[in-house]
Design a protein around this motif. Structure first.
Motif, PDB file in Angstrom:
ATOM      1  N   LEU A   1       0.832  -1.188   0.000  1.00 32.78           N
ATOM      2  CA  LEU A   1       0.000   0.000   0.000  1.00 32.78           C
ATOM      3  C   LEU A   1       0.875   1.249   0.000  1.00 32.78           C
ATOM      4  O   LEU A   1       1.974   1.240   0.564  1.00 32.78           O
ATOM      5  CB  LEU A   1      -0.905   0.008   1.233  1.00 32.78           C
ATOM      6  N   THR A   2       0.371   2.320  -0.603  1.00 30.34           N
ATOM      7  CA  THR A   2       1.140   3.562  -0.682  1.00 30.34           C
ATOM      8  C   THR A   2       0.311   4.704  -0.104  1.00 30.34           C
ATOM      9  O   THR A   2      -0.783   5.006  -0.590  1.00 30.34           O
ATOM     10  CB  THR A   2       1.510   3.897  -2.135  1.00 30.34           C
ATOM     11  N   TRP A   3       0.854   5.327   0.942  1.00 27.83           N
ATOM     12  CA  TRP A   3       0.187   6.479   1.563  1.00 27.83           C
ATOM     13  C   TRP A   3       0.715   7.783   0.975  1.00 27.83           C
ATOM     14  O   TRP A   3       1.912   7.939   0.747  1.00 27.83           O
ATOM     15  CB  TRP A   3       0.437   6.507   3.065  1.00 27.83           C
TER      16      TRP A   3
ATOM     17  N   LEU B   1      -4.765   6.758   0.177  1.00 27.79           N
ATOM     18  CA  LEU B   1      -4.148   5.436   0.223  1.00 27.79           C
ATOM     19  C   LEU B   1      -4.372   4.741  -1.111  1.00 27.79           C
ATOM     20  O   LEU B   1      -5.505   4.502  -1.525  1.00 27.79           O
ATOM     21  CB  LEU B   1      -4.768   4.611   1.368  1.00 27.79           C
TER      22      LEU B   1
END
Length: 586
Positions: A220-222, A227
């Protein structure tokens, strides 16, 4: 008296415009956090008999869902009209967990595929059944391929099961999103989640997230509160993707400050407000991508796609004095409160141990007004104004689309709109003197109008805020004009002309110049623009246009181009001088 006037001036400028929040303290590690176990099942009938769950299969109602973990803890229930069922028990989960779905009693349906399903992680499973009496599915004509139902007719589904510990300000949530791609364009890379609670330090804790009932997604990429969830394969138009999310919220307690304005989300001594409290997928614009903006110092930055919501809420701790105000009517089931809200921008709720509730009717619509003790007269005024505004705006703009509207006295300075519910500052209640020439009445009418200009017709609130705020402000004028004309001069004098508003109406929430310049341009000068537009086109064309605009873009996101193209269908008047006066980019 000077203090009261100062408070009034603050309130007069603050409707619908939350600001950034102060940092909230980290939760104390000494406080235990309650944990519960939630599991979800969904049953389908294999309509096309291909042995797979797909968009052609219909939900199966009345099936029996059960879940049991390794320690023998269990729960279950019947599937609803959408084929959904849930199971719950107090305490942590001991994996593996067996999920089982039995067909409706008395039916001959047979399971297809694994049943039961054994989970070593996650919380959701789908179950497919076939009808032995159905025979083979009809063949499609040779020159015609079988296609799923129109994607434009399907909405994303949000199912949330939440347990709130009111005294410890802690919320545990299990959430499912069935996201339907209605865009007409393949989404190739990722789904985007807007996670507003992550804006506040120490508030949002993600426990798990899985895609399409598979293993937990790790990469996952914040990006701030956004998100990115990578897709394992592109999502074509008309197809769906499922997200299962478990998380906790340690709610913030924003403190009053002379430098920033309060925010709706969080708790005070008298209430807990759950607004923009769950991750949601923003609109996707073909050719442009996700409609997602960063927070501004003032104004609203979120855009919402309409969706269907099923929400189940349990209040932990055994208190009997707590009252829930919500966007939809509640169905009580023991200690659970179940809500269903269809074709909505969002679902919000508020809890207090002090709420006093008044109820009234606007035609067939139930209006409930929640207020703190000692504000009985103001609470009645808020209820009466909302009922009158609902009836008037239903006549002017088109029918109100819901069976209920909720008004909540807020322990903060803002008025703030949501779908099916709005907040009205306790400051308006405290200053109410029993007349129509007051801000409690004006802002109640304003927030009620947002059920059309924001709820029914959505817009990009960050880049084109005038599309809802100018219309809601002008709707105040219509309220006074039609229902209390004696107070209309007060409204013009103290709501608008006192501030000598100026500035381009089509500014964004990111424009330089501060809140006062933004408010004066978008809200107040926006109302002046609409007054001059009405004078130029004439009443018949103007009100026909408003009703047509509400109907044409119901459930959609409208733009300024949509606004003016609809206007041109009703009036050929040359509006160039008005546009040149009020708009920078037209």
């Amino acid at each position: 008296m000077r203090k009261a006037l100062f408070l009034l001036l603050i309130l007069m400028t603050n409707a619908c415009v939350p600001l950034a929040a102060p940092e909230s303290p980290e939760p104390s590690p000494s406080e235990p956090v309650l944990e519960d176990s939630f599991f979800f099942g969904r049953a389908f009938l294999d309509t096309n008999q291909n042995g797979e769950v797909d968009s052609a299969d219909r939900p199966l109602q009345g099936a029996t869902f059960t879940a049991r973990d390794a320690q023998g803890a269990s729960g279950g229930g019947k599937t609803d009209a959408d084929g959904h069922a849930s199971a719950w028990w107090p305490g942590k989960t001991s994996y593996p967990v067996e999920l089982r779905m039995e067909p409706p009693e008395g039916s001959a349906y047979q399971p297809v595929g694994s049943n039961p399903v054994i989970l070593t992680e996650g919380s959701t499973a789908e179950f497919l059944f076939t009808d032995p009496a159905a025979g083979d599915p009809p063949a499609a004509p040779a020159d015609q391929e079988s296609t799923p139902a129109s994607a434009a007719d399907r909405l994303s589904q949000y199912r949330l099961t939440a347990t709130l510990d009111y005294d410890r300000h802690h919320l545990a949530v299990e959430q499912e999103i069935d996201y339907f791609n209605r865009t007409g364009e393949t989404i190739s890379d990722h789904l985007l989640l807007m996670v507003e609670p992550a804006f506040y330090p120490g508030v949002f804790k993600l426990n798990s997230l899985s895609l399409n009932r598979g293993a937990a997604v790790e990469d996952l990429t914040w990006d701030g509160t956004q998100l990115k969830v990578p897709l394992d394969q592109p999502l074509p138009p008309g197809e769906s993707a499922q997200l299962s999310i478990a998380y906790e919220l340690n709610l913030p307690n924003p403190q009053p400050s002379p430098d920033i304005r309060p925010i709706p989300f969080g708790y005070s001594e008298r209430q807990t407000n759950l607004v923009d409290w769950y991750p949601f997928i923003p609109p996707y614009i073909p050719g442009s991508g996700w409609l997602a903006h960063r927070q501004g110092y003032f104004g609203e930055h979120l855009a919402y796609e309409i969706a269907d919501f099923e929400v189940s809420i349990r209040l932990a701790g055994g208190r009997s004095d707590l009252v829930i105000a919500a966007s939809a009517p509640a169905e009580a089931d023991g200690e659970w409160h179940h809500y269903r809200l269809e074709k909505a921008r969002n679902f919000v709720w508020s809890v207090s141990h002090q709420y006093q509730v008044l109820t009234g009717k606007a035609g067939a619509v139930t209006v409930q007004s929640y207020a703190f003790p000692f504000d009985v007269r103001a609470n009645q005024a808020a209820l009466d104004t909302t009922i009158a505004a609902l009836e008037l705006f239903s006549e002017l703009f088109g029918p109100y689309p819901r069976q209920m509207l909720t008004v909540v006295e807020a322990d903060f300075l803002d008025g703030m709109e949501y779908d099916g519910l709005y907040f009205l500052s306790d400051g308006f209640y405290n200053l109410y003197q029993g007349t129509q020439s007051e801000y409690l009445v004006a802002i109640a009418a304003h927030e009620t109008a947002h059920q059309w200009w924001y709820g029914l017709v959505g817009n990009d609130q960050a880049q084109e805020p005038w599309l809802d705020e100018a219309l809601a402000t002008y709707s105040e004028r219509l309220y006074y004009e039609h229902l209390h004309p004696d107070a209309l001069p007060w409204w013009w004098a103290y709501r608008v002309e006192y501030y000598e508003p100026s500035g381009w109406v089509d500014g964004s929430i990111y424009n330089l110049g501060g809140y006062r310049a933004y408010r004066d341009a978008v809200y107040l000068n926006g109302a002046v623009f609409l007054e001059e537009l009405r004078e130029l086109t004439g009443d018949d064309a103007f009100f026909a246009f408003l009703k047509d605009y509400a109907a044409a873009y119901a459930g959609e996101l409208a733009t300024a181009d949509d606004f003016f193209s609809t206007l041109r269908r009703h009036s050929q008047a040359d509006i160039t001088p008005v546009l040149d006066k009020f708009f920078q980019n037209r």
